[in-house]
Design a protein around this motif. Structure first.
Motif, PDB file in Angstrom:
ATOM      1  N   CYS A 189      27.280  39.091  48.084  1.00  0.00           N
ATOM      2  CA  CYS A 189      27.429  40.263  47.271  1.00  0.00           C
ATOM      3  C   CYS A 189      28.741  40.578  47.569  1.00  0.00           C
ATOM      4  N   THR A 190      29.813  40.442  46.649  1.00  0.00           N
ATOM      5  CA  THR A 190      31.245  41.003  46.705  1.00  0.00           C
ATOM      6  C   THR A 190      31.428  42.497  46.571  1.00  0.00           C
ATOM      7  N   ALA A 191      30.425  43.044  45.640  1.00  0.00           N
ATOM      8  CA  ALA A 191      30.594  44.668  45.331  1.00  0.00           C
ATOM      9  C   ALA A 191      29.243  45.117  45.314  1.00  0.00           C
TER      10      ALA A 191
ATOM     11  N   GLN B 271      35.487  39.006  38.718  1.00  0.00           N
ATOM     12  CA  GLN B 271      36.242  37.709  39.395  1.00  0.00           C
ATOM     13  C   GLN B 271      35.217  36.582  38.916  1.00  0.00           C
ATOM     14  N   GLY B 272      34.577  36.862  37.764  1.00  0.00           N
ATOM     15  CA  GLY B 272      33.830  35.396  37.457  1.00  0.00           C
ATOM     16  C   GLY B 272      32.547  35.562  37.887  1.00  0.00           C
TER      17      GLY B 272
ATOM     18  N   GLU C 196      34.323  44.651  34.898  1.00  0.00           N
ATOM     19  CA  GLU C 196      34.832  43.429  33.805  1.00  0.00           C
ATOM     20  C   GLU C 196      34.904  42.429  34.531  1.00  0.00           C
ATOM     21  N   ASN C 197      34.829  41.388  33.596  1.00  0.00           N
ATOM     22  CA  ASN C 197      35.356  39.923  34.125  1.00  0.00           C
ATOM     23  C   ASN C 197      34.012  39.118  34.652  1.00  0.00           C
TER      24      ASN C 197
ATOM     25  N   ILE D 189      27.552  42.793  42.415  1.00  0.00           N
ATOM     26  CA  ILE D 189      28.291  41.768  41.946  1.00  0.00           C
ATOM     27  C   ILE D 189      28.263  40.647  42.965  1.00  0.00           C
ATOM     28  N   PHE D 190      27.962  39.529  42.766  1.00  0.00           N
ATOM     29  CA  PHE D 190      27.521  38.398  43.527  1.00  0.00           C
ATOM     30  C   PHE D 190      28.632  37.362  43.055  1.00  0.00           C
TER      31      PHE D 190
END
Length: 404
Positions: free
Chosen positions: A373-375, A50-51, A7-8, A360-361
């Motif tokens: 890439c954070t995840a 985180q956006g 999410e987010n 997720i970037f």
């Protein structure tokens, strides 16, 4: 039941739902269960984007990861069987080393699916496979085997065999070898289809490997750079009524109308490197945009070891900067890549029922060189960035020497 709620984030579904601002993706037991806003999943672990940008796992539609191993030279080089020119019986699944460090780098860079296989020294080189970038064995990772039959035209086969004085020395000989083998494979299949057991041919491992090609169950993955070689591929495919993808396709933009007329998709690249041989001298970053506007479906590749797998969104960004629409840049490394590979039922977009591969970037990965890439989630399990998941402790997994 295992649930993960992302999410987010700005969710680029690459599917019918388009882009969802502050969207959510719910993964249940490894598959995407829902995509939207206001999803109710009180028991799910939560991964906060985180956006950032939330995307389907990126897809490299042509590389040689695991076949050319990282930085060890000949002991890990299984890309080309140069003992003979025609080797359709070779299977990438028997040559991939799934613990190569590049797989770990791929996950950290958001690439979760790859098409990998033998190189381009042989006119007919063997089977490609599609696989995920996370796992301990090929059996854990494989999506489809065989995925395609690798064939090569132009300088590579000429240079590999012609310098030794062995056939093929010329482009004509490359085509003759390929054509002769395909016609014999078609005859082999026709004999197998006859009801009389006495008419069935004896087992031939080479021709057996080409049966899925003849039956149009898998495409020819055709290495071709120059316009004349591209036209030769199209000529042979039309002659025998075969499926084909045009891989590399460096000069394809010069004959974009001919490619569009054929209906064959293009897997373009590698991009952004130095032209190290004559047949890539006319490489252009504008090619993707020209081909797209002509009506050709385009994917973008890294061609590892030409580039790292994590370079994939950078290559897409270069094409966008040179005229490819941004949405098509994203499609070239997600949904279009999946469709060209025939994997659209599993990967390439965020839709219910598809594999839970989500990345997720921190920003727009094809416009912002500073974003990361954070995840990365593969089959519903967070394999990179797990510290962001609620209820999870510290996590490490050694994948081919890379601490993720």
């Amino acid at each position: 039941m295992r649930e993960l709620l992302i999410e987010n984030g700005r969710v680029l579904t690459m599917g019918p739902q388009g882009t969802l601002e502050n969207g959510q993706v719910l993964i249940r037991d490894g598959k995407i269960a829902a995509v939207g806003t206001g999803l109710d999943a009180p028991e799910a672990q939560v991964l906060d984007a985180q956006g950032g940008y939330v995307l389907p796992g990126l897809i490299d539609a042509h590389c040689h990861v695991g076949i050319y191993e990282t930085a060890i030279g000949f002991p890990g080089d299984d890309g080309n069987e140069t003992s003979e020119p025609v080797t359709p019986q070779l299977r990438a699944i028997d040559g991939v080393y799934p613990l190569d460090p590049e797989y770990g780098l791929a996950v950290r860079g958001g690439v979760t699916t790859v098409a990998t296989g033998p190189g381009s020294s042989n006119p007919i080189a063997g089977e490609f496979i599609a696989m995920k970038t996370w796992g301990m064995t090929v059996e854990d990772m494989v999506l489809r085997s065989p995925l395609a039959m690798k064939m090569a035209f132009g300088e590579n086969p000429k240079g590999s065999f012609g310098r030794k004085g062995h056939m093929p020395v010329t482009r004509m000989a490359i085509s003759a070898l390929i054509r002769d083998t395909l016609y014999r494979a078609r005859e082999y299949v026709e004999k197998k289809d006859k009801g009389d057991p006495a008419q069935r041919p004896g087992y031939d491992i080479r021709l057996e490997a080409l049966e899925p090609v003849i039956r149009r169950q898998i495409p020819i993955k055709a290495h071709c750079h120059r316009a004349d070689d591209i036209m030769t591929v199209l000529r042979i495919a039309k002659e025998l009524d075969l499926l084909v993808t045009l891989d590399h396709c460096t000069e394809g933009y010069l004959i974009a109308d001919k490619i569009a007329e054929s209906g064959c998709p293009v897997i373009l690249g590698p991009l952004g490197g130095f032209p190290q041989k004559p047949e890539v001298a006319l490489q252009s970053l504008e090619a993707a945009g020209i081909l797209f506007r002509a009506g050709v479906k385009v994917a973008i590749m890294t061609d590892l070891p030409a580039n790292h797998l994590w370079y994939l969104p950078i290559a897409a960004g270069l094409c966008v900067g040179a005229g490819l629409p941004e949405e098509e840049g994203f499609r070239a490394i997600t949904s279009s890549a999946a469709e060209i590979l025939g994997l659209q039922d599993r990967v390439g977009s965020l839709e219910p029922g598809k594999d839970g591969d989500v990345v997720i970037f921190s920003g727009n990965p094809i416009r912002d060189l500073w974003c990361r890439c954070t995840a990365a989630v593969v089959d519903g399990v967070v394999r990179h960035g797990k510290e962001s998941v609620s209820g999870q402790g510290p996590y490490q997994k050694n994948n081919g020497g890379m601490q993720l």
